[in-house]
Design a protein around this motif. Sequence first.
Motif, mmCIF file in Angstrom:
data_model
loop_
_atom_site.group_PDB
_atom_site.id
_atom_site.type_symbol
_atom_site.label_atom_id
_atom_site.label_comp_id
_atom_site.label_asym_id
_atom_site.label_seq_id
_atom_site.Cartn_x
_atom_site.Cartn_y
_atom_site.Cartn_z
ATOM 1 N N THR A 151 36.809 51.809 20.778
ATOM 2 C CA THR A 151 36.849 52.437 19.451
ATOM 3 C C THR A 151 38.174 53.156 19.213
ATOM 4 N N LEU A 152 38.786 53.649 20.280
ATOM 5 C CA LEU A 152 40.081 54.313 20.127
ATOM 6 C C LEU A 152 41.155 53.326 19.692
ATOM 7 N N TYR A 153 41.124 52.119 20.262
ATOM 8 C CA TYR A 153 42.067 51.080 19.817
ATOM 9 C C TYR A 153 41.866 50.758 18.341
ATOM 10 N N LEU A 154 40.607 50.647 17.958
ATOM 11 C CA LEU A 154 40.290 50.363 16.560
ATOM 12 C C LEU A 154 40.799 51.479 15.650
ATOM 13 N N ALA A 155 40.560 52.720 16.036
ATOM 14 C CA ALA A 155 40.993 53.855 15.220
ATOM 15 C C ALA A 155 42.515 53.887 15.085
ATOM 16 N N PHE A 156 43.231 53.653 16.179
ATOM 17 C CA PHE A 156 44.689 53.631 16.094
ATOM 18 C C PHE A 156 45.163 52.456 15.232
ATOM 19 N N GLY A 157 44.465 51.335 15.301
ATOM 20 C CA GLY A 157 44.786 50.198 14.438
ATOM 21 C C GLY A 157 44.579 50.525 12.971
ATOM 22 N N VAL A 158 43.497 51.234 12.669
ATOM 23 C CA VAL A 158 43.227 51.651 11.286
ATOM 24 C C VAL A 158 44.323 52.603 10.805
ATOM 25 N N LEU A 159 44.715 53.538 11.661
ATOM 26 C CA LEU A 159 45.783 54.473 11.278
ATOM 27 C C LEU A 159 47.104 53.741 11.040
ATOM 28 N N LEU A 160 47.416 52.791 11.878
ATOM 29 C CA LEU A 160 48.634 52.002 11.687
ATOM 30 C C LEU A 160 48.570 51.241 10.369
ATOM 31 N N PHE A 161 47.454 50.572 10.117
ATOM 32 C CA PHE A 161 47.265 49.857 8.861
ATOM 33 C C PHE A 161 47.402 50.811 7.683
ATOM 34 N N HIS A 162 46.784 51.977 7.815
ATOM 35 C CA HIS A 162 46.810 52.980 6.749
ATOM 36 C C HIS A 162 48.242 53.386 6.401
ATOM 37 N N PHE A 163 49.029 53.675 7.412
ATOM 38 C CA PHE A 163 50.384 54.151 7.140
ATOM 39 C C PHE A 163 51.346 53.034 6.733
ATOM 40 N N VAL A 164 51.014 51.803 7.040
ATOM 41 C CA VAL A 164 51.866 50.690 6.612
ATOM 42 C C VAL A 164 51.507 50.223 5.207
#
Length: 140
Positions: A32-45
């Motif tokens: 879930t941590l990988y997923l959350a960091f992926g969501v944050l990356l997507f969010h900021f891009v």
Amino acid sequence: MSTSKNILNALVFQLAWWAIVWLAKEGQSFYTLYLAFGVLLFHFVFISQRDKTELLFIFLGATIGFLCDSFLHQWQIIKFPQELDNSPWAPEWMLSLWMIFPTLFAHALAWLKKRLFLSALLVVIFGPLTYYIGKNFDLI
């Protein structure tokens, strides 16, 4: 902020929220941590203006939310049955949820800024509802 980005923000959050809950239910909390960091990356891009203030808000929101859940766990107000019962911290899947939740405030939930009563009412309804859903999934 465009309406399409607000909708995308809400959609990504909902998909990630359910994916995190599913991964936790399946005993795959670490992912879930990988997923959350992926969501944050997507969010900021793709969604955010890459604003440092928003980044700080997300960091503080995630930290405060995770610490509050950890204190509730320590005080045995909420229990995480499949997680580390001896740990003073809430499980990583809760941290993952807290990492993605603050992304909504500057975008999908921005329309609530000047509607304080409605904001408070929604918190009173949907805050406990999310914990109730967690309880129904045997996660809390």
